[in-house]
Design a protein around this motif. Sequence first.
Motif, PDB file in Angstrom:
ATOM      1  N   VAL A 189       6.823   0.843 -13.531  1.00 47.19           N
ATOM      2  CA  VAL A 189       5.601   0.030 -13.527  1.00 47.19           C
ATOM      3  C   VAL A 189       4.593   0.639 -12.557  1.00 47.19           C
ATOM      4  CG1 VAL A 189       6.816  -2.105 -14.135  1.00 47.19           C
ATOM      5  CG2 VAL A 189       6.469  -1.524 -11.716  1.00 47.19           C
ATOM      6  N   PRO A 190       3.312   0.278 -12.688  1.00 48.35           N
ATOM      7  CA  PRO A 190       2.315   0.752 -11.734  1.00 48.35           C
ATOM      8  C   PRO A 190       2.492   0.061 -10.382  1.00 48.35           C
ATOM      9  CG  PRO A 190       1.306  -0.757 -13.287  1.00 48.35           C
ATOM     10  CD  PRO A 190       2.724  -0.552 -13.736  1.00 48.35           C
ATOM     11  N   GLY A 191       1.774   0.583  -9.384  1.00 46.41           N
ATOM     12  CA  GLY A 191       1.877  -0.022  -8.066  1.00 46.41           C
ATOM     13  C   GLY A 191       0.625   0.147  -7.240  1.00 46.41           C
ATOM     14  N   LEU A 192       0.603  -0.602  -6.149  1.00 41.82           N
ATOM     15  CA  LEU A 192      -0.476  -0.515  -5.170  1.00 41.82           C
ATOM     16  C   LEU A 192       0.120  -0.248  -3.802  1.00 41.82           C
ATOM     17  CD1 LEU A 192      -2.734  -3.635  -5.906  1.00 41.82           C
ATOM     18  CD2 LEU A 192      -3.044  -1.302  -6.743  1.00 41.82           C
ATOM     19  N   LEU A 193      -0.549   0.605  -3.051  1.00 42.39           N
ATOM     20  CA  LEU A 193      -0.260   0.795  -1.635  1.00 42.39           C
ATOM     21  C   LEU A 193      -1.461   0.230  -0.901  1.00 42.39           C
ATOM     22  CD1 LEU A 193       1.627   1.903   0.520  1.00 42.39           C
ATOM     23  CD2 LEU A 193       0.536   4.115   0.242  1.00 42.39           C
ATOM     24  N   VAL A 194      -1.227  -0.790  -0.084  1.00 41.62           N
ATOM     25  CA  VAL A 194      -2.309  -1.533   0.553  1.00 41.62           C
ATOM     26  C   VAL A 194      -2.168  -1.412   2.062  1.00 41.62           C
ATOM     27  CG1 VAL A 194      -3.355  -3.818   0.814  1.00 41.62           C
ATOM     28  CG2 VAL A 194      -2.299  -3.181  -1.363  1.00 41.62           C
ATOM     29  N   ASP A 195      -3.266  -1.095   2.733  1.00 47.07           N
ATOM     30  CA  ASP A 195      -3.270  -1.185   4.192  1.00 47.07           C
ATOM     31  C   ASP A 195      -4.479  -2.006   4.624  1.00 47.07           C
ATOM     32  OD1 ASP A 195      -5.518   0.535   4.389  1.00 47.07           O
ATOM     33  OD2 ASP A 195      -4.412   2.173   5.303  1.00 47.07           O
ATOM     34  N   SER A 196      -4.747  -2.035   5.906  1.00 47.16           N
ATOM     35  CA  SER A 196      -5.814  -2.894   6.408  1.00 47.16           C
ATOM     36  C   SER A 196      -7.196  -2.461   5.933  1.00 47.16           C
ATOM     37  CB  SER A 196      -5.779  -2.956   7.933  1.00 47.16           C
ATOM     38  OG  SER A 196      -5.876  -1.662   8.475  1.00 47.16           O
ATOM     39  N   ASN A 197      -7.327  -1.240   5.431  1.00 43.53           N
ATOM     40  CA  ASN A 197      -8.636  -0.728   5.006  1.00 43.53           C
ATOM     41  C   ASN A 197      -8.734  -0.368   3.535  1.00 43.53           C
ATOM     42  OD1 ASN A 197      -9.872  -0.712   7.664  1.00 43.53           O
ATOM     43  ND2 ASN A 197      -8.442   0.938   8.125  1.00 43.53           N
ATOM     44  N   ARG A 198      -7.609  -0.008   2.905  1.00 44.63           N
ATOM     45  CA  ARG A 198      -7.667   0.566   1.554  1.00 44.63           C
ATOM     46  C   ARG A 198      -6.635  -0.034   0.626  1.00 44.63           C
ATOM     47  NH1 ARG A 198      -7.054   6.155   4.506  1.00 44.63           N
ATOM     48  NH2 ARG A 198      -5.304   4.922   5.186  1.00 44.63           N
ATOM     49  N   ILE A 199      -6.906   0.134  -0.648  1.00 44.42           N
ATOM     50  CA  ILE A 199      -5.953  -0.156  -1.717  1.00 44.42           C
ATOM     51  C   ILE A 199      -5.902   1.099  -2.575  1.00 44.42           C
ATOM     52  CG2 ILE A 199      -5.457  -1.565  -3.747  1.00 44.42           C
ATOM     53  CD1 ILE A 199      -7.149  -3.797  -2.418  1.00 44.42           C
ATOM     54  N   VAL A 200      -4.716   1.678  -2.699  1.00 44.79           N
ATOM     55  CA  VAL A 200      -4.532   2.891  -3.491  1.00 44.79           C
ATOM     56  C   VAL A 200      -3.656   2.530  -4.683  1.00 44.79           C
ATOM     57  CG1 VAL A 200      -3.825   5.305  -3.456  1.00 44.79           C
ATOM     58  CG2 VAL A 200      -4.599   4.234  -1.337  1.00 44.79           C
ATOM     59  N   ALA A 201      -4.150   2.775  -5.888  1.00 38.95           N
ATOM     60  CA  ALA A 201      -3.447   2.407  -7.116  1.00 38.95           C
ATOM     61  C   ALA A 201      -2.787   3.630  -7.740  1.00 38.95           C
ATOM     62  CB  ALA A 201      -4.432   1.787  -8.109  1.00 38.95           C
ATOM     63  N   PHE A 202      -1.537   3.452  -8.167  1.00 38.77           N
ATOM     64  CA  PHE A 202      -0.769   4.514  -8.810  1.00 38.77           C
ATOM     65  C   PHE A 202      -0.189   4.013 -10.118  1.00 38.77           C
ATOM     66  CE2 PHE A 202      -0.661   5.872  -4.441  1.00 38.77           C
ATOM     67  CZ  PHE A 202      -0.752   7.249  -4.520  1.00 38.77           C
ATOM     68  N   GLU A 203      -0.046   4.903 -11.078  1.00 33.48           N
ATOM     69  CA  GLU A 203       0.716   4.620 -12.288  1.00 33.48           C
ATOM     70  C   GLU A 203       2.178   4.936 -11.995  1.00 33.48           C
ATOM     71  OE1 GLU A 203      -0.179   3.114 -14.921  1.00 33.48           O
ATOM     72  OE2 GLU A 203      -2.334   3.127 -14.594  1.00 33.48           O
ATOM     73  N   ALA A 204       3.066   4.556 -12.901  1.00 31.99           N
ATOM     74  CA  ALA A 204       4.500   4.725 -12.680  1.00 31.99           C
ATOM     75  C   ALA A 204       4.914   6.190 -12.578  1.00 31.99           C
ATOM     76  CB  ALA A 204       5.283   4.043 -13.795  1.00 31.99           C
ATOM     77  N   ASP A 205       4.214   7.073 -13.255  1.00 28.09           N
ATOM     78  CA  ASP A 205       4.702   8.446 -13.363  1.00 28.09           C
ATOM     79  C   ASP A 205       3.697   9.501 -12.897  1.00 28.09           C
ATOM     80  OD1 ASP A 205       2.867   8.012 -15.335  1.00 28.09           O
ATOM     81  OD2 ASP A 205       4.105   8.748 -16.972  1.00 28.09           O
ATOM     82  N   THR A 206       2.792   9.146 -12.003  1.00 30.70           N
ATOM     83  CA  THR A 206       1.799  10.119 -11.552  1.00 30.70           C
ATOM     84  C   THR A 206       1.794  10.239 -10.033  1.00 30.70           C
ATOM     85  OG1 THR A 206       0.036   8.483 -11.430  1.00 30.70           O
ATOM     86  CG2 THR A 206       0.262   9.672 -13.507  1.00 30.70           C
ATOM     87  N   ALA A 207       1.557  11.447  -9.554  1.00 29.67           N
ATOM     88  CA  ALA A 207       1.454  11.678  -8.113  1.00 29.67           C
ATOM     89  C   ALA A 207       0.028  11.431  -7.630  1.00 29.67           C
ATOM     90  CB  ALA A 207       1.871  13.109  -7.791  1.00 29.67           C
ATOM     91  N   GLU A 208      -0.915  11.539  -8.546  1.00 29.98           N
ATOM     92  CA  GLU A 208      -2.322  11.366  -8.202  1.00 29.98           C
ATOM     93  C   GLU A 208      -2.721   9.901  -8.349  1.00 29.98           C
ATOM     94  OE1 GLU A 208      -6.338  12.734 -10.405  1.00 29.98           O
ATOM     95  OE2 GLU A 208      -4.889  14.321 -10.009  1.00 29.98           O
TER      96      GLU A 208
END
Length: 104
Positions: free
Chosen positions: A53-72
Amino acid sequence: PLGKLVPDYSLYAGSTRTAVVEVKLGIRGIQRGNNWVGPDLDQLRKYCAIAGVPGLLVDSNRIVAFEADTAEPVALYERSRLTPADLARIRRHLFPATAPRGSG
């Protein structure tokens, strides 16, 4: 849980996992071209790959969105500048089958 791994949040639509979210005070990693590298990004990518499944990496300043199978990352949002359209895109990323049509 994903086997022995436990993401901070698993999001569901009914009984189907649709996304995983990992939250950090500050993301440990750097941007190299279009890719982000670092232990926190590797952790989220592993969760996404295992869960499929896709995911999010969240910190106090940013939200970075990823798909299940991508490094970018597919998207990077500055939390202080989020717009309603950004929030709609994030919702579609996390819940692609349930997001209303025409929502941003």
